[in-house]
Design a protein around this motif. Structure first.
Motif: not given
Length: 92
Positions: A14-26
């Motif tokens: 979940v933490g890694a997915i959160t980082i990926v999403i944050s990079a895509t939708i900052p």
């Protein structure tokens, strides 16, 4: 303008997915990003698909405000909405 992207997330925490999403939708809030990450993890999705619509307001030729509307989908056809819209408005 509309942009479309995707991220391979299978096997991420979940933490890694959160980082990926944050990079895509900052510009998205932390709580919304966490909700999306939890949904994606629970559904064991392989990919997340994004569409972002960008709107600008101009005074003459100078942009004076910007609005971003993002959607997160669970399928590549972008038919099944996972979460959205995520909207931010920025003015100088």
């Amino acid at each position: 303008m509309t942009t479309k992207t995707s991220d391979k997330i299978k096997g991420f925490t979940v933490g890694a997915i959160t980082i990926v999403i944050s990079a895509t939708i900052p510009f998205a809030s932390v709580s919304i990003v966490s909700q999306i990450a939890n949904l994606a993890y629970q559904m064991s999705l392989e990919n997340l698909y994004y569409s972002t619509e960008w709107y600008y307001k101009y005074e003459g030729v100078i942009p004076v405000s910007e609005k971003k509307v993002a959607y997160v989908y669970e399928d590549s056809a972008r038919k099944t909405l996972l979460k959205g819209p995520i909207t931010t408005i920025r003015t100088p």
